[in-house]
Write a protein that holds these residues in place. Structure first.
Motif, short mmCIF file in Angstrom:
data_model
loop_
_atom_site.label_atom_id
_atom_site.label_comp_id
_atom_site.label_asym_id
_atom_site.label_seq_id
_atom_site.Cartn_x
_atom_site.Cartn_y
_atom_site.Cartn_z
N ALA A 1 40.80 -7.98 -26.76
CA ALA A 1 40.14 -8.73 -27.84
C ALA A 1 39.19 -7.82 -28.62
CB ALA A 1 39.38 -9.92 -27.26
N THR A 2 38.51 -6.92 -27.93
CA THR A 2 37.62 -5.97 -28.59
C THR A 2 38.41 -5.04 -29.50
OG1 THR A 2 36.12 -6.09 -26.70
CG2 THR A 2 35.85 -4.21 -28.19
N THR B 1 48.82 -6.19 -31.09
CA THR B 1 47.64 -6.54 -30.30
C THR B 1 47.43 -8.05 -30.27
OG1 THR B 1 46.64 -4.43 -30.91
CG2 THR B 1 45.17 -6.11 -30.04
N THR B 2 47.59 -8.71 -31.41
CA THR B 2 47.42 -10.16 -31.47
C THR B 2 48.47 -10.87 -30.63
OG1 THR B 2 46.50 -9.99 -33.70
CG2 THR B 2 47.31 -12.15 -33.02
N TYR B 3 49.73 -10.46 -30.77
CA TYR B 3 50.81 -11.08 -30.02
C TYR B 3 50.55 -10.99 -28.51
CZ TYR B 3 55.42 -11.94 -28.07
OH TYR B 3 56.47 -12.42 -27.33
N PHE B 4 50.21 -9.80 -28.05
CA PHE B 4 50.03 -9.63 -26.61
C PHE B 4 48.72 -10.25 -26.12
CE2 PHE B 4 53.57 -6.82 -27.14
CZ PHE B 4 54.28 -7.02 -25.98
N LEU B 5 47.71 -10.29 -26.97
CA LEU B 5 46.48 -10.98 -26.58
C LEU B 5 46.75 -12.47 -26.41
CD1 LEU B 5 43.41 -11.02 -26.06
CD2 LEU B 5 43.11 -11.34 -28.51
N LEU B 6 47.40 -13.05 -27.40
CA LEU B 6 47.69 -14.48 -27.32
C LEU B 6 48.70 -14.79 -26.21
CD1 LEU B 6 47.82 -15.37 -31.13
CD2 LEU B 6 45.97 -15.79 -29.49
N GLY B 7 49.56 -13.84 -25.89
CA GLY B 7 50.50 -14.03 -24.80
C GLY B 7 49.89 -13.85 -23.42
N SER B 8 48.83 -13.05 -23.33
CA SER B 8 48.24 -12.79 -22.01
C SER B 8 47.27 -13.89 -21.58
CB SER B 8 47.52 -11.43 -22.00
OG SER B 8 46.43 -11.43 -22.88
N LYS C 1 40.61 -11.12 -11.96
CA LYS C 1 39.46 -10.52 -12.64
C LYS C 1 39.90 -9.33 -13.49
CE LYS C 1 34.87 -8.68 -11.89
NZ LYS C 1 33.88 -8.23 -10.92
N MET C 2 40.79 -8.50 -12.95
CA MET C 2 41.30 -7.37 -13.69
C MET C 2 42.06 -7.84 -14.93
SD MET C 2 44.09 -4.57 -12.44
CE MET C 2 45.16 -5.94 -12.04
N HIS C 3 42.84 -8.89 -14.79
CA HIS C 3 43.59 -9.47 -15.90
C HIS C 3 42.61 -9.96 -16.99
CE1 HIS C 3 46.84 -12.64 -17.16
NE2 HIS C 3 46.53 -11.82 -18.13
N GLN C 4 41.55 -10.63 -16.58
CA GLN C 4 40.56 -11.11 -17.54
C GLN C 4 39.87 -9.95 -18.25
OE1 GLN C 4 38.23 -13.47 -14.83
NE2 GLN C 4 39.34 -15.35 -15.30
N SER C 5 39.58 -8.87 -17.54
CA SER C 5 38.97 -7.69 -18.15
C SER C 5 39.89 -7.08 -19.19
CB SER C 5 38.63 -6.65 -17.08
OG SER C 5 37.66 -7.14 -16.20
#
Length: 139
Positions: free
Chosen positions: A126-127, A20-27, A116-120
């Motif tokens: 993150a949640t 989750t961290t890897y993909f959050l930081l990558g996105s 917007k979808m990407h940001q959501s």
């Protein structure tokens, strides 16, 4: 040395945390893309498909491990993350395909909708990360 169920639960929770961290930081850096190029939407789609696959496996393994470790609340929580991941995959990838086709057809309204979808998706990710971090306090 025999691994106890709680050790498996910790292992799969840490794996889920890492994924989750890897993909959050990558996105997050992918937001700098203009999303006006069809390759942008295809790359982001591929990125999320990989994340959903890995996160679903890790969350299911964590849920099962928590159940064997006698932690039903955490098992339900990890199962909830698995379910949310699966639902997001179904919804997000379908919408990415839709917006990607619109971007290829030069429909300008698709670009802000895709962004917007990407940001959501980043906010939901993150949640999930915060929930996973909270579960580590149980060990």
């Amino acid at each position: 040395m025999t691994l106890q169920p709680q050790m498996f639960a910790l292992l799969f929770t840490v794996i889920l945390l890492a994924v989750t961290t890897y993909f959050l930081l990558g996105s997050i850096p992918l937001l700098i893309l203009k999303h006006d190029n069809p390759m942008d939407s295809r790359f982001i789609r591929s990125f999320y498909i990989t994340y959903f696959r890995l996160a679903l496996i890790a969350a299911l393994a964590a849920a099962i491990s928590f159940a064997f470790a006698g932690k039903p609340a955490l098992s339900v929580g990890a199962g909830g993350i698995a379910l949310l991941t699966w639902l997001m995959r179904q919804h997000l990838i379908t919408r990415m395909d839709h917006f990607g086709a619109q971007i290829r057809a030069d429909e300008l309204v698709a670009i802000p909708a895709f962004r917007k979808m990407h940001q959501s998706a980043i906010l939901i990710n993150a949640t999930q990360l915060l929930a996973i971090l909270g579960s580590l306090g149980s060990f």
